[in-house]
Design a protein around this motif. Sequence first.
Motif, PDB file in Angstrom:
ATOM      1  N   VAL A  58       0.874  -1.166   0.000  1.00 23.38           N
ATOM      2  CA  VAL A  58       0.000   0.000   0.000  1.00 23.38           C
ATOM      3  C   VAL A  58       0.911   1.216   0.000  1.00 23.38           C
ATOM      4  O   VAL A  58       1.669   1.428   0.957  1.00 23.38           O
ATOM      5  CB  VAL A  58      -0.935   0.016   1.225  1.00 23.38           C
ATOM      6  CG1 VAL A  58      -1.778   1.287   1.226  1.00 23.38           C
ATOM      7  CG2 VAL A  58      -1.815  -1.229   1.251  1.00 23.38           C
ATOM      8  N   ILE A  59       0.873   1.980  -1.072  1.00 24.38           N
ATOM      9  CA  ILE A  59       1.782   3.124  -1.220  1.00 24.38           C
ATOM     10  C   ILE A  59       0.954   4.406  -1.263  1.00 24.38           C
ATOM     11  O   ILE A  59       0.189   4.635  -2.203  1.00 24.38           O
ATOM     12  CB  ILE A  59       2.616   3.005  -2.509  1.00 24.38           C
ATOM     13  CG1 ILE A  59       3.348   1.658  -2.555  1.00 24.38           C
ATOM     14  CG2 ILE A  59       3.604   4.168  -2.613  1.00 24.38           C
ATOM     15  CD1 ILE A  59       4.052   1.390  -3.880  1.00 24.38           C
ATOM     16  N   THR A  60       1.064   5.216  -0.241  1.00 26.92           N
ATOM     17  CA  THR A  60       0.347   6.488  -0.207  1.00 26.92           C
ATOM     18  C   THR A  60       1.238   7.608  -0.738  1.00 26.92           C
ATOM     19  O   THR A  60       2.450   7.431  -0.912  1.00 26.92           O
ATOM     20  CB  THR A  60      -0.116   6.820   1.220  1.00 26.92           C
ATOM     21  OG1 THR A  60       1.020   6.848   2.094  1.00 26.92           O
ATOM     22  CG2 THR A  60      -1.109   5.791   1.722  1.00 26.92           C
ATOM     23  N   GLU A  61       0.629   8.753  -0.988  1.00 26.15           N
ATOM     24  CA  GLU A  61       1.315   9.928  -1.542  1.00 26.15           C
ATOM     25  C   GLU A  61       2.068   9.572  -2.833  1.00 26.15           C
ATOM     26  O   GLU A  61       3.218   9.941  -3.031  1.00 26.15           O
ATOM     27  CB  GLU A  61       2.258  10.537  -0.506  1.00 26.15           C
ATOM     28  CG  GLU A  61       1.512  11.054   0.715  1.00 26.15           C
ATOM     29  CD  GLU A  61       2.418  11.770   1.699  1.00 26.15           C
ATOM     30  OE1 GLU A  61       2.555  12.988   1.573  1.00 26.15           O
ATOM     31  OE2 GLU A  61       2.985  11.078   2.576  1.00 26.15           O
ATOM     32  N   ALA A  62       1.367   8.844  -3.676  1.00 24.32           N
ATOM     33  CA  ALA A  62       1.895   8.465  -4.989  1.00 24.32           C
ATOM     34  C   ALA A  62       0.789   8.693  -6.011  1.00 24.32           C
ATOM     35  O   ALA A  62      -0.245   8.027  -5.971  1.00 24.32           O
ATOM     36  CB  ALA A  62       2.341   7.001  -4.997  1.00 24.32           C
ATOM     37  N   THR A  63       0.993   9.642  -6.905  1.00 23.55           N
ATOM     38  CA  THR A  63      -0.033  10.044  -7.857  1.00 23.55           C
ATOM     39  C   THR A  63       0.184   9.376  -9.202  1.00 23.55           C
ATOM     40  O   THR A  63       1.242   9.521  -9.826  1.00 23.55           O
ATOM     41  CB  THR A  63      -0.011  11.577  -8.050  1.00 23.55           C
ATOM     42  OG1 THR A  63      -0.197  12.211  -6.785  1.00 23.55           O
ATOM     43  CG2 THR A  63      -1.111  12.021  -9.007  1.00 23.55           C
ATOM     44  N   ALA A  64      -0.835   8.644  -9.656  1.00 27.61           N
ATOM     45  CA  ALA A  64      -0.756   8.011 -10.974  1.00 27.61           C
ATOM     46  C   ALA A  64      -0.706   9.078 -12.056  1.00 27.61           C
ATOM     47  O   ALA A  64      -1.417  10.092 -11.988  1.00 27.61           O
ATOM     48  CB  ALA A  64      -1.960   7.101 -11.186  1.00 27.61           C
ATOM     49  N   GLN A  65       0.131   8.872 -13.072  1.00 25.31           N
ATOM     50  CA  GLN A  65       0.303   9.856 -14.137  1.00 25.31           C
ATOM     51  C   GLN A  65      -0.110   9.341 -15.509  1.00 25.31           C
ATOM     52  O   GLN A  65      -0.629  10.089 -16.323  1.00 25.31           O
ATOM     53  CB  GLN A  65       1.762  10.327 -14.178  1.00 25.31           C
ATOM     54  CG  GLN A  65       2.191  11.081 -12.925  1.00 25.31           C
ATOM     55  CD  GLN A  65       3.599  11.621 -13.042  1.00 25.31           C
ATOM     56  OE1 GLN A  65       4.504  10.943 -13.524  1.00 25.31           O
ATOM     57  NE2 GLN A  65       3.788  12.851 -12.598  1.00 25.31           N
ATOM     58  N   LYS A  66       0.129   8.067 -15.761  1.00 28.92           N
ATOM     59  CA  LYS A  66      -0.307   7.511 -17.040  1.00 28.92           C
ATOM     60  C   LYS A  66      -0.339   5.993 -16.960  1.00 28.92           C
ATOM     61  O   LYS A  66       0.274   5.379 -16.076  1.00 28.92           O
ATOM     62  CB  LYS A  66       0.611   7.952 -18.174  1.00 28.92           C
ATOM     63  CG  LYS A  66       2.022   7.399 -18.108  1.00 28.92           C
ATOM     64  CD  LYS A  66       2.834   7.861 -19.328  1.00 28.92           C
ATOM     65  CE  LYS A  66       4.239   7.283 -19.299  1.00 28.92           C
ATOM     66  NZ  LYS A  66       5.035   7.703 -20.492  1.00 28.92           N
ATOM     67  N   LEU A  67      -1.102   5.424 -17.891  1.00 29.08           N
ATOM     68  CA  LEU A  67      -1.172   3.969 -17.993  1.00 29.08           C
ATOM     69  C   LEU A  67      -0.126   3.472 -18.983  1.00 29.08           C
ATOM     70  O   LEU A  67       0.092   4.089 -20.027  1.00 29.08           O
ATOM     71  CB  LEU A  67      -2.565   3.537 -18.457  1.00 29.08           C
ATOM     72  CG  LEU A  67      -3.715   3.785 -17.468  1.00 29.08           C
ATOM     73  CD1 LEU A  67      -5.059   3.552 -18.143  1.00 29.08           C
ATOM     74  CD2 LEU A  67      -3.572   2.894 -16.243  1.00 29.08           C
ATOM     75  N   MET A  68       0.503   2.366 -18.659  1.00 28.45           N
ATOM     76  CA  MET A  68       1.429   1.721 -19.582  1.00 28.45           C
ATOM     77  C   MET A  68       0.646   0.733 -20.439  1.00 28.45           C
ATOM     78  O   MET A  68      -0.274   0.074 -19.949  1.00 28.45           O
ATOM     79  CB  MET A  68       2.539   1.006 -18.803  1.00 28.45           C
ATOM     80  CG  MET A  68       3.390   1.931 -17.951  1.00 28.45           C
ATOM     81  SD  MET A  68       4.843   1.121 -17.211  1.00 28.45           S
ATOM     82  CE  MET A  68       4.094  -0.039 -16.085  1.00 28.45           C
ATOM     83  N   THR A  69       1.010   0.638 -21.702  1.00 28.67           N
ATOM     84  CA  THR A  69       0.298  -0.264 -22.610  1.00 28.67           C
ATOM     85  C   THR A  69       1.281  -1.116 -23.397  1.00 28.67           C
ATOM     86  O   THR A  69       2.448  -0.750 -23.588  1.00 28.67           O
ATOM     87  CB  THR A  69      -0.596   0.517 -23.592  1.00 28.67           C
ATOM     88  OG1 THR A  69       0.212   1.459 -24.304  1.00 28.67           O
ATOM     89  CG2 THR A  69      -1.706   1.249 -22.862  1.00 28.67           C
ATOM     90  N   GLY A  70       0.768  -2.253 -23.878  1.00 31.01           N
ATOM     91  CA  GLY A  70       1.578  -3.157 -24.675  1.00 31.01           C
ATOM     92  C   GLY A  70       1.386  -2.931 -26.164  1.00 31.01           C
ATOM     93  O   GLY A  70       0.690  -2.000 -26.590  1.00 31.01           O
ATOM     94  N   ALA A  71       1.971  -3.804 -26.964  1.00 29.60           N
ATOM     95  CA  ALA A  71       1.957  -3.657 -28.423  1.00 29.60           C
ATOM     96  C   ALA A  71       0.554  -3.704 -29.009  1.00 29.60           C
ATOM     97  O   ALA A  71       0.282  -3.091 -30.048  1.00 29.60           O
ATOM     98  CB  ALA A  71       2.815  -4.760 -29.057  1.00 29.60           C
ATOM     99  N   ASN A  72      -0.356  -4.386 -28.361  1.00 28.59           N
ATOM    100  CA  ASN A  72      -1.727  -4.520 -28.863  1.00 28.59           C
ATOM    101  C   ASN A  72      -2.719  -3.623 -28.134  1.00 28.59           C
ATOM    102  O   ASN A  72      -3.928  -3.833 -28.212  1.00 28.59           O
ATOM    103  CB  ASN A  72      -2.168  -5.976 -28.769  1.00 28.59           C
ATOM    104  CG  ASN A  72      -1.305  -6.897 -29.614  1.00 28.59           C
ATOM    105  OD1 ASN A  72      -1.022  -6.581 -30.778  1.00 28.59           O
ATOM    106  ND2 ASN A  72      -0.882  -8.024 -29.044  1.00 28.59           N
TER     107      ASN A  72
END
Length: 663
Positions: A310-324
């Motif tokens: 559980v990691i607090t004070e961590a803001t998501a910025q973008k999603l990682m995606t694969g080749a498809n």
Amino acid sequence: MRKQATKRVFLITVCLVLVLSLLSGCSGNNSAAPAASEQPSASPQASQPADTSAVPADFKAGTYKAEAEGKDGKIQVEVTLDDHSVITGINVVSQNETAGIGVEAINKVKEEILSGQTLNIDAVSGASESSKAILTAVEDALKQAGGNVEAFKTKAVVKSGEGKTEQLSADVVVVGAGASGVSAAVSAADKGAKVILIEKTATIGGASNLSWAGKFYNSSAALSSGLKVEVEKEIADWIVNNHWRVDAAAIRQYVTKSGETYDWLTGKGYTTTFLNFAGEQLHMLPPYETRQELLRKMLAASVEKGGGQVITEATAQKLMTGANGEVTGVVAKKSDGTTLEIAGASVVMATGGYAGNKEMVKEAFGFEGVNGGLGQNIGEGLKMSWEIGAKVPDNFGGQMLHQTLARATDKLKTQYEPFEASYPMMLSYLPTLMNVGPSGARFRDEAATLTAVAAANTSAFNGAYHLVIVSQAQLDALKAKGMKGVQAPKLPGMPPEFYASYTDKFTLEQPWKDADKVFESMVANGDGFKGNTLEELAKNAGMDPEVFTAEFKLYEEAAKTGTDTEFGKAKEYLVPMGSSGPYYAVIAEINNLCSVGGLLVNTKFQVLNDKRLPVKGLYAVGVESEGVLFNDTYVGNGVGLGYSFTSGRLGGEDAAAGALAKE
């Protein structure tokens, strides 16, 4: 808004007669007021002034008192500086900020000021008002001491993790630790998935820490009490009431599966209390001050025990995606500057919507009222999902509009006792007064004020605010006989936390002492208007004089005849306004608790693309997925919170199944 343990028995009793306080999910602000934790001392490294320049000649070491306005009242501090202009201590003498949110922000900012000897500190996400208040108060103390304020404000803050990247991996990554996110993380871990849960603030629980009650249909507690909902009728009525623009399968899933969530939460130690509210199945959450601790225990027993984090004070910025185009993880930024690259076979968005993004709400819904929810919810989760192909739902824009607020309240609380300061707000909940829109036109049967959703939506549909008209004759009646003087049928349907500090005076018969002074102060503060004549009031309030005077005359005629030809208001609520001035207009605004929806999901909580096919690896629960239940706005009663826990529980299981199937 305050949460006082000594008031709890009374408040629960009052809740039995106040349906207006029951909309939950992302409920209105509720706060507790424990003292901030003992302040840390300056770090050993903090032995020099804010910069290397000489201490100002007129600087005087000592302890200085200062205060600033926080979110829920004044924050008072004592700041101690030594002979070198080093801040050696910050003692919070008094504050009323929300436990777990504002209080944690105060403590965090204190630590950063002391360790860095700087005021160049970012506000804590989700508690910007509390953060800014403590910074402002310390700055004031520095000025009193003759310190070099500019040096403190410009000193650079070095973040220990800046430029660093840390790579992590899990089966399931959950973004957002509110009710839905915690539930998703716990249920996924219980299914054998390794889970990483990230949260942008320091707080676990999100809006559930501020909410009152949720709805879990036909829970074991409800059935044992003898109250059973007719499921098929409930589902059919729900669909009709939302004009068929909903996902019937999603509604059926919630109505038939939410009862299980009650037992699931109870088994996890998060005990809710069943309440039969005039046939409504509602479940009151645990005491406010215990909720975050209970959720953290759930996470420890499932997520952390299973090897997750559980990691607090961590803001998501973008999603990682694969080749498809499949989602393969999340990139986030920790408060110390460290970049996290978290790989995951399934990613669950539980980011709480965008009600804290004023511009986004206005563009999507045309609403310009008050954000009564969490300020950190600004739509990042939605935007990240849209960027990788998630569909923007056809009903995008819905909001959870709830309480009516009077703009005058906060300033008046600095001048008067809470009861007196609440006069304008209490009037905004009474059906016996005239309500008009910004143009001066009456826009509703004022009996709509008796029901929270009706009051909120009728007002919001007619502008950024509405005006409650009060005459001198009505003020005189209030001074003499209290709300009975204006024939109020019952107490204003405000949430209990609004009046917790004056319950002894919160009666229909309590005379309104100094009502004249309070309303004059409201006008002087710029939060209402006054006119000796109708025309003057209209001019001062920005209304069209011709429109307003014509509406006033029609209203007075309705009061005399007992027949409201415009809106059909019941005779018992048609009370004469009085034929002589002065007249006052209270600015009333609507409280938006959270946005509703933004991502289209199926019953496995998979996020869908423009072709209505799943975006592989991406799931959504809670507010982000709630648009499948409602058309253009939330009209539930306890559904928001019940759905958050239920969608999280079910969505977490689905995300775990999807992730583990890839192994």
